[in-house]
Write an enzyme that holds these catalytic residues in place. Sequence first.
Site, PDB file in Angstrom:
ATOM      1  CE  LYS A 147      -3.835  -2.407   2.201  1.00 44.84           C
ATOM      2  NZ  LYS A 147      -4.650  -2.716   3.374  1.00 44.84           N
ATOM      3  CD  GLN A 179      -3.583  -4.388   6.465  1.00 47.77           C
ATOM      4  OE1 GLN A 179      -3.706  -3.337   5.846  1.00 47.77           O
ATOM      5  NE2 GLN A 179      -3.962  -5.540   5.969  1.00 47.77           N
ATOM      6  CG  ASP A 206      -9.667  -0.372   4.741  1.00 45.18           C
ATOM      7  OD1 ASP A 206      -9.624  -0.796   3.577  1.00 45.18           O
ATOM      8  OD2 ASP A 206      -8.813  -0.633   5.612  1.00 45.18           O
TER       9      ASP A 206
HETATM   10  N1  GUN Z   1      -6.988  -7.149   6.240  1.00 43.14           N
HETATM   11  C1  GUN Z   1      -7.331  -7.927   5.189  1.00 43.14           C
HETATM   12  N2  GUN Z   1      -7.876  -7.192   4.206  1.00 43.14           N
HETATM   13  C2  GUN Z   1      -7.879  -5.919   4.628  1.00 43.14           C
HETATM   14  C3  GUN Z   1      -8.323  -4.698   4.043  1.00 43.14           C
HETATM   15  O1  GUN Z   1      -8.837  -4.626   2.918  1.00 43.14           O
HETATM   16  N3  GUN Z   1      -8.148  -3.600   4.810  1.00 43.14           N
HETATM   17  C4  GUN Z   1      -7.620  -3.654   6.054  1.00 43.14           C
HETATM   18  N4  GUN Z   1      -7.506  -2.515   6.728  1.00 43.14           N
HETATM   19  N5  GUN Z   1      -7.199  -4.762   6.625  1.00 43.14           N
HETATM   20  C5  GUN Z   1      -7.339  -5.887   5.904  1.00 43.14           C
END
Ligand code: GUN
Length: 283
Positions: free
Chosen positions: A51, A95, A118
């Site tokens: 990211k 995350q 998100d």
């Molecule tokens: N953990 C697994 N997929 C994701 C996601 O799309 N966003 C976040 N923040 N954590 C995750």
Amino acid sequence: MQLLDGKQLSLQIKEEAKVEVAKLKKEGITPGLAVILVGDDPASHIYVRMKESSCEEVGIYSIIHKMPDDISEEKILETIAMMNKNPNIDGILVQLPLPPHISEERVLAMIDPQKDVDGFHPCNVGKLSLGLDAFAPCTPLGVMTLLDAYEIDLKGLDACVVGASNIVGKPMMNLILNAFATVDICHIHTKDLKSHTKRADILFVGVGKINLITEDMVKEGAIVIDIGINKNSEGKIVGDVDFEAVAPKCSYITPVPGGVGPMTISTLIQNTIKAAKQREHQC
Ligand code: GUN
């Protein structure tokens, strides 16, 4: 059978994002993303690094708040409160998963819904389910972008979503319902999974189980969207679908890797730009 190439599309989206970010910068706005990463889950570290490097590629400012596994919930909430107030931060992402002593519910609810790139805040979840404009979770929204790029219209299709997680299955269900698919959603307690998957014109699978979907479970000519990411015994990345056996039956299928995976990050970039544009309108 045609492959749905998320890798290629995500490169294209990032090129478009570079142009949009450059335009925003000319107007004095540098889109900013704050990521909170707790603990040392190797997969989470890899995702966050990806990211971060995509943000850098397109010119988005990003800051990663790395926190130890034994951090207090209070400290995480304080950091989010700080990012909520920071005018240079447009998007905030925590995350997942979080360590068991931290309440995911309280942490996600702390994020300013306007910065919730998100789409996990209850406000955005609710808006999405009402069919209103909202930040939608990056993986399922990325799937919609991929389908749209191949001009696949969901209206009236019989869809089956396998997996009912808050991150993938439930938002996927809402997005395709909003696009007027007829939706069937299956989960761990579903009695006869095959009876559901077999009926589907379009099948979405996001469970995290290698070879969950076998050839006999898929209708001839179906569209298959594999949202699973698993490592097999040889260390190879594979999805939830038995690709070799299922692909010949499909009209379209996403490969793993190179299908849905890359769309998650390019969608995060798009959501962060969307948040930065909302900052512009607020000024
Ligand atoms: N953990 C697994 N997929 C994701 C996601 O799309 N966003 C976040 N923040 N954590 C995750």
